[in-house]
Each structure stands twice: as C-alpha cells, then as structure tokens.
Scaffold this active site. Sequence first.
Site, PDB file in Angstrom:
ATOM      1  N   GLY A   1       0.812  -1.064   0.352  1.00  0.00           N
ATOM      2  CA  GLY A   1       0.208  -0.104   0.286  1.00  0.00           C
ATOM      3  C   GLY A   1       1.068   1.692  -0.070  1.00  0.00           C
ATOM      4  O   GLY A   1       1.408   0.950   0.660  1.00  0.00           O
TER       5      GLY A   1
ATOM      6  N   GLY B   1      -0.568   4.719  -0.306  1.00  0.00           N
ATOM      7  CA  GLY B   1      -1.243   5.591   0.142  1.00  0.00           C
ATOM      8  C   GLY B   1      -0.759   6.122   0.786  1.00  0.00           C
ATOM      9  O   GLY B   1       0.158   6.687   1.434  1.00  0.00           O
ATOM     10  N   GLY B   2      -1.737   6.992   1.630  1.00  0.00           N
ATOM     11  CA  GLY B   2      -1.573   7.932   3.075  1.00  0.00           C
ATOM     12  C   GLY B   2      -0.430   8.144   3.972  1.00  0.00           C
ATOM     13  O   GLY B   2       1.020   7.981   4.501  1.00  0.00           O
ATOM     14  N   LEU B   3      -0.259   6.421   4.121  1.00  0.00           N
ATOM     15  CA  LEU B   3       0.127   5.769   5.205  1.00  0.00           C
ATOM     16  C   LEU B   3       1.361   4.949   4.423  1.00  0.00           C
ATOM     17  O   LEU B   3       2.035   5.416   5.377  1.00  0.00           O
ATOM     18  CB  LEU B   3      -1.199   4.872   5.989  1.00  0.00           C
ATOM     19  CG  LEU B   3      -1.718   4.974   6.259  1.00  0.00           C
ATOM     20  CD1 LEU B   3      -2.421   3.837   7.783  1.00  0.00           C
ATOM     21  CD2 LEU B   3      -1.373   6.390   7.504  1.00  0.00           C
TER      22      LEU B   3
ATOM     23  N   LYS C   1      -8.403  -2.114  11.516  1.00  0.00           N
ATOM     24  CA  LYS C   1      -9.259  -1.133  12.860  1.00  0.00           C
ATOM     25  C   LYS C   1     -10.386  -2.095  13.507  1.00  0.00           C
ATOM     26  O   LYS C   1     -10.906  -1.919  14.340  1.00  0.00           O
ATOM     27  CB  LYS C   1      -9.955   0.038  12.125  1.00  0.00           C
ATOM     28  CG  LYS C   1      -8.933   0.846  11.905  1.00  0.00           C
ATOM     29  CD  LYS C   1      -9.144   2.182  11.150  1.00  0.00           C
ATOM     30  CE  LYS C   1      -9.427   2.699  10.568  1.00  0.00           C
ATOM     31  NZ  LYS C   1      -9.466   4.022  10.262  1.00  0.00           N
TER      32      LYS C   1
ATOM     33  N   ALA D   1      -8.801   4.859   1.245  1.00  0.00           N
ATOM     34  CA  ALA D   1      -9.560   3.627   2.385  1.00  0.00           C
ATOM     35  C   ALA D   1      -9.724   3.981   3.816  1.00  0.00           C
ATOM     36  O   ALA D   1     -10.465   4.200   3.872  1.00  0.00           O
ATOM     37  CB  ALA D   1      -8.460   2.890   2.339  1.00  0.00           C
ATOM     38  N   THR D   2      -9.265   4.684   4.266  1.00  0.00           N
ATOM     39  CA  THR D   2      -9.246   5.555   5.918  1.00  0.00           C
ATOM     40  C   THR D   2     -10.775   6.286   5.908  1.00  0.00           C
ATOM     41  O   THR D   2     -11.331   5.413   6.672  1.00  0.00           O
ATOM     42  CB  THR D   2      -8.242   6.340   6.421  1.00  0.00           C
ATOM     43  OG1 THR D   2      -6.861   5.962   6.244  1.00  0.00           O
ATOM     44  CG2 THR D   2      -8.436   6.736   7.946  1.00  0.00           C
TER      45      THR D   2
ATOM     46  N   GLU E   1     -13.262   3.986   4.901  1.00  0.00           N
ATOM     47  CA  GLU E   1     -14.124   2.766   6.560  1.00  0.00           C
ATOM     48  C   GLU E   1     -14.261   3.647   7.557  1.00  0.00           C
ATOM     49  O   GLU E   1     -14.994   3.054   8.398  1.00  0.00           O
ATOM     50  CB  GLU E   1     -12.449   2.262   6.836  1.00  0.00           C
ATOM     51  CG  GLU E   1     -11.836   1.234   5.503  1.00  0.00           C
ATOM     52  CD  GLU E   1      -9.991   0.673   6.467  1.00  0.00           C
ATOM     53  OE1 GLU E   1     -10.058   0.600   7.220  1.00  0.00           O
ATOM     54  OE2 GLU E   1     -10.063   0.405   5.060  1.00  0.00           O
TER      55      GLU E   1
ATOM     56  N   HIS F   1     -19.494   3.441   9.164  1.00  0.00           N
ATOM     57  CA  HIS F   1     -19.599   3.329  10.411  1.00  0.00           C
ATOM     58  C   HIS F   1     -20.034   4.532  11.398  1.00  0.00           C
ATOM     59  O   HIS F   1     -21.203   4.104  11.898  1.00  0.00           O
ATOM     60  CB  HIS F   1     -17.931   3.852  11.523  1.00  0.00           C
ATOM     61  CG  HIS F   1     -17.020   3.013  11.776  1.00  0.00           C
ATOM     62  ND1 HIS F   1     -17.063   2.030  12.816  1.00  0.00           N
ATOM     63  CD2 HIS F   1     -15.624   2.478  11.852  1.00  0.00           C
ATOM     64  CE1 HIS F   1     -15.911   0.636  12.779  1.00  0.00           C
ATOM     65  NE2 HIS F   1     -15.243   1.705  11.479  1.00  0.00           N
TER      66      HIS F   1
HETATM   67  P1  NAD Z   1      -4.914   4.625   0.801  1.00  0.00           P
HETATM   68  O1  NAD Z   1      -6.509   4.178   0.171  1.00  0.00           O
HETATM   69  O2  NAD Z   1      -4.601   6.342   0.757  1.00  0.00           O
HETATM   70  O3  NAD Z   1      -4.149   4.102   0.810  1.00  0.00           O
HETATM   71  C1  NAD Z   1      -4.670   2.390  -0.101  1.00  0.00           C
HETATM   72  C2  NAD Z   1      -3.244   1.778  -0.669  1.00  0.00           C
HETATM   73  O4  NAD Z   1      -3.182   0.188  -1.155  1.00  0.00           O
HETATM   74  C3  NAD Z   1      -3.378   2.690  -1.744  1.00  0.00           C
HETATM   75  O5  NAD Z   1      -1.406   2.341  -2.517  1.00  0.00           O
HETATM   76  C4  NAD Z   1      -4.082   1.843  -3.134  1.00  0.00           C
HETATM   77  O6  NAD Z   1      -3.351   1.799  -4.443  1.00  0.00           O
HETATM   78  C5  NAD Z   1      -3.069   0.167  -2.904  1.00  0.00           C
HETATM   79  N1  NAD Z   1      -3.705  -1.290  -3.090  1.00  0.00           N
HETATM   80  C6  NAD Z   1      -5.501  -1.102  -2.965  1.00  0.00           C
HETATM   81  N2  NAD Z   1      -5.753  -1.785  -3.363  1.00  0.00           N
HETATM   82  C7  NAD Z   1      -4.262  -3.101  -3.678  1.00  0.00           C
HETATM   83  C8  NAD Z   1      -4.338  -4.415  -5.047  1.00  0.00           C
HETATM   84  N3  NAD Z   1      -5.294  -4.955  -4.634  1.00  0.00           N
HETATM   85  N4  NAD Z   1      -2.664  -4.609  -4.134  1.00  0.00           N
HETATM   86  C9  NAD Z   1      -1.901  -3.490  -4.380  1.00  0.00           C
HETATM   87  N5  NAD Z   1      -2.112  -2.189  -3.520  1.00  0.00           N
HETATM   88  C10 NAD Z   1      -2.931  -2.180  -3.196  1.00  0.00           C
HETATM   89  O7  NAD Z   1      -5.268   3.812   2.534  1.00  0.00           O
HETATM   90  P2  NAD Z   1      -5.414   4.241   3.492  1.00  0.00           P
HETATM   91  O8  NAD Z   1      -5.797   5.854   3.906  1.00  0.00           O
HETATM   92  O9  NAD Z   1      -3.893   4.626   3.322  1.00  0.00           O
HETATM   93  O10 NAD Z   1      -5.255   3.786   4.653  1.00  0.00           O
HETATM   94  C11 NAD Z   1      -4.778   2.391   5.018  1.00  0.00           C
HETATM   95  C12 NAD Z   1      -4.915   1.513   6.234  1.00  0.00           C
HETATM   96  O11 NAD Z   1      -5.176   1.860   7.313  1.00  0.00           O
HETATM   97  C13 NAD Z   1      -6.435   1.568   6.202  1.00  0.00           C
HETATM   98  O12 NAD Z   1      -7.239   0.485   5.901  1.00  0.00           O
HETATM   99  C14 NAD Z   1      -7.418   1.998   6.951  1.00  0.00           C
HETATM  100  O13 NAD Z   1      -8.227   1.253   7.858  1.00  0.00           O
HETATM  101  C15 NAD Z   1      -5.636   1.578   8.042  1.00  0.00           C
HETATM  102  N6  NAD Z   1      -5.630   2.676   9.405  1.00  0.00           N
HETATM  103  C16 NAD Z   1      -5.474   2.772  10.258  1.00  0.00           C
HETATM  104  C17 NAD Z   1      -5.738   3.083  11.914  1.00  0.00           C
HETATM  105  C18 NAD Z   1      -5.178   2.810  13.039  1.00  0.00           C
HETATM  106  O14 NAD Z   1      -5.378   4.202  13.964  1.00  0.00           O
HETATM  107  N7  NAD Z   1      -5.088   1.079  12.882  1.00  0.00           N
HETATM  108  C19 NAD Z   1      -5.543   4.900  11.340  1.00  0.00           C
HETATM  109  C20 NAD Z   1      -5.883   4.946  10.008  1.00  0.00           C
HETATM  110  C21 NAD Z   1      -5.892   4.536   8.868  1.00  0.00           C
END
Ligand code: NAD
Length: 323
Positions: free
Chosen positions: A7, A9-11, A116, A182-183, A186, A190
């Site tokens: 992944g 994305g942002g994280l 989460k 995605a965040t 998700e 809720h």
């Molecule tokens: P995002 O949408 O910004 O990025 C997701 C990334 O995954 C993208 O680069 C996308 O291209 C890639 N991706 C999607 N499907 C794919 C696949 N099949 N194969 C390869 N890559 C793929 O997501 P985000 O906002 O960075 O969040 C990531 C996760 O972190 C989420 O599930 C979110 O719930 C979790 N999160 C957890 C917390 C926490 O405190 N526990 C807080 C924030 C986010």
Amino acid sequence: MKIAILGAGGLGKAAAQILAQKQSHTLVAIADAGGFAFNRNGLNAEEIGEVKIGGSVSQLGDGQESDDSIGEIIKLKDEYDGVFIALPNLPNDFIPSIVERFVAGGFEGALVDALKRTRAMEMIFELDPLLKDHQCTFLSGCGATPGLLTAAAALAAQSFVKIEDVKIWWGVGIERWDDYKATIREDIAHLPGFDVESAKALSDVEVEALLDKTDGKLTLHDMEHADDVMLERAGVCDRDQVTVGGVMDTRHAKKPVSTTMTLTGITFDGQRSEHRFVLGDETTMAANVCGTALGYLSRAHWLRERGIYGVFGSAEMMPLWEK
Ligand code: NAD
C-alpha cells in the site's frame, strides 16, 4: 531490518518517509494497485512521497507495472524481514486473505497491520496456527487506534485491580480526503445507514457529496473497533467495557479535537481514579499510525528471532523504538 510496505497511499507513503530517517531499517519494496518498486539497497523515499494521487510507485525509477503487485512482492520474499500491511481492508477478509497468500508463497518473517475492525481482527487471530506452522510472527492492530492507544490502556491498567471502562475519543485532521481514501471509506462504514460493503461501493464523487453535507467532518460514535477484542485478549477488561469514537476533519490539517484514551479503574485500596493518555495535537494520524506500526514491526522481528511465532494483538506487546 529490511522492510516491504504493502500500500502506497497516505499511510504507506508516510511509513516510507519515517523509514528514511531510521538507520536501523531499509525500505526495499513497496506495492500499490498499479505495480511495485524494489531495490535491495533501499528505495528513494522522497520519490515515493512525490507520487501523485492516482499515480503509482510503478512509475518510479525502481518501479514496475503489475496487475498483481502483492504477488510480485511475495516472489521477493527472501529480500526482506518484515512487512507493513497498509492496504485498505474492504471487505473485512481482504487483509486476512493477503496474509494467507504470504504464507502459501513461503514467506517466513514478521508482519504487522493497522487493522481497525473487530471482526477483521478476529479473522486474523484465526490464522494463528497457520502462522505458527510457517514460523511467522504477526502483530495485529498496530496503528493509533487500535494500536498506540490500546497499548497505552494496557499499560494504564497496571495501577488498578479492577477496570471499569476504557474510553477512546480521537481527533484527526487531514487537508484532503483523497490522501487517505481507504481510511475515509472505512470511517464512513461506521455511519448509521452504511456498512463495509456499501462504503466500499461509494464512488469518489459520492464520498465528496457525503462529506459536503457536514463541511468535511465525520463524527463517529460506538465504532466497531478492535481495541475491544485486543484489551479482552490482553486480560485488561471485557470487550463491552471499551468504547471508541471520534471526529475526522477532511478539510483542515488541524485536529478538530484532541485524541484521548481514558481508563477508569479501582485500585487495590479502593480508590476509583482514571489515567488519561493525550496525544500531542501536532502529531498527525500518519505519525501516530506509522510510527507505531514500524515500532511493532521491530517487535515482531525481535519476537521471531527468539522463536516466538503466531498472531498476537499489539496490546499484548510493547513496540520497540529504534534509531
Ligand atoms: P489509501 O487509500 O490512501 O491507500 C491504499 C493503498 O493500497 C493505495 O496505494 C492502493 O493503490 C493500494 N492498494 C489497494 N488495493 C491494492 C491491491 N489489491 N494490491 C496492491 N495495492 C493495493 O489508504 P490509507 O488511508 O493509507 O489506509 C490504509 C489502511 O490503514 C486502511 O485499511 C485504514 O483503515 C488503516 N488505518 C488504520 C488506522 C489505525 O489507527 N489503526 C488509522 C488510519 C488508517
């Protein structure tokens, strides 16, 4: 320690920036939906940070397009020790199915997620025998909440002989929702009237229209958050004693409210009191999630080197802080 991130994305991007500032770790592989990038001497985090929304790490100097970038990363399994799964978890069984693929592909190493949802984490816990058999160590729920705040609750519990409740109220501010698609989806799952499936099905235009109605803010109560099952597993309290909610502002980087974890308990000598853990308002979601996830990845590697395999909730362990 050599690291792969799933992944970008942002994280995923933020984790790459953090790793660039650690001498103890090297990021060698990263994957997104468009492809992957690999360099055994280390990827360029600055370049990763510059990938635009809608772009892909496959466009980097070390990148390659692929319809199955996860499969490509699995093929490189001998090139890294640990994996941070920063993928969307929609539907609930998506990340559990990725973990099964790593095991089937012969990976033996450390893994963490920032999952989460309670149900999704229960699916990960069911993989414990499989991961033990394949000498993998998996720490689940290693973000901010669940993650940093849940571990803080487990630590705070030590002053008490009885825990009455754990209340988490988080605040997150981001400048644009699509940095963390995605965040946000998700979180929408809720809201009353939505579930995981309907949130996943929303187009970007529909997400924007929904956010417009509340000036970009999402206020969430009684979230199905895995902090509950993690604290239950860690023996701190029953799951119904844990409540999680918060406010997400998708238009301003400033946090709409401070993030707090408040644990109330009774001491051995009959005093009712509470411990409160407050995150600094300047710390972003990315700092709190990715710093913790990488600290737990180091801990998973540390456990594995000592022959401890299987699945654990992050609240059962402490993260490691490495330079
Ligand atoms: P995002 O949408 O910004 O990025 C997701 C990334 O995954 C993208 O680069 C996308 O291209 C890639 N991706 C999607 N499907 C794919 C696949 N099949 N194969 C390869 N890559 C793929 O997501 P985000 O906002 O960075 O969040 C990531 C996760 O972190 C989420 O599930 C979110 O719930 C979790 N999160 C957890 C917390 C926490 O405190 N526990 C807080 C924030 C986010």
